[in-house]
Design a protein around this motif. Sequence first.
Motif: not given
Length: 309
Positions: A225-228, A230-235
């Motif tokens: 929730r605190k990240s971009s 792009e980061f959420r997509g990779k996660a």
Amino acid sequence: MRSNNSLNPSYFSFALFSDYGSLRSLFFSLCLLIYMTIISANVVIILTVCLDKSLHQPMYIFICCLCLNSLYGSAGFFPRFLMDILSDTHFISRPFCFVQMYIVHTYAGNELTLLTVMAYDRLIAICQPLYYYSKMTLRLVMQLLIFAVLYPICFLGYFFYLSTTLTFCGNKLQRIFCTNWSVVQLSCEDTTVNNITGQFVALASIFAPLFFVLYTYLQIVIICRKSSSEFRGKALQTCLPHVLTIVNFCISVICELSLSRYNADEVNPLIIALLSLEFLIIPPISNPLVYGLSLPQIRGVIFKFVKIQ
């Protein structure tokens, strides 16, 4: 007086099997095909991880062990099940029944602890990416795998020992394979200790790992929730196969546990058979498919190997 043999039979009988008549060969062929599919799909993932050095990383090692566990659990069920389909009698010796019970239950316990360890691996990879390789060393990976194997054995060992000491008044199991609860129900003795121990084992080996998995994903959601985006997509890409596997296995466990809550005489035998088969068929087939198709690293290596051939 009844003889000691009638009080404590040396064999059990699977009461759910019936005469399939002309359909016997069809059922046998279908189940054999399912078993061969399980073996083939899991062996492909195992060989892919073992032979490609780029996959010698913690996440893929855990996936490899998950597939090995699927082969272990299937070997404890399918050979005997295939024999029973073709056989006119469905007797199983008491020692072999407890061996099958041990394999099936430890397979389920290992599956859940492996998924728990994989959740911890994803937690470190997503929440502490800079420290991932310094924390998830080969030594820690081996320690986690040993823990995943020994943790359910420690609880289930004593649980099964209590069952082996019981005296039984009957030998008809309302299942298609040996389970602890179906065997304990045949006991002539007071099974209060077995019931209390079973509740403790369920709490320690099922609910405790699931609570830890929920905790890890709560932490991952907070970080995402605190990240971009792009980061959420990779996660999401790395967590989705694990989430699907967890949900699938939880459904299987719920189906299996629900069978122990009802009197077998009150449930349609077909439903009992289908729920039991779901527990032992769906996860071993879906695990390699989910990881083989969802993770581009594994999928890429498999496709590259196929092209070479």
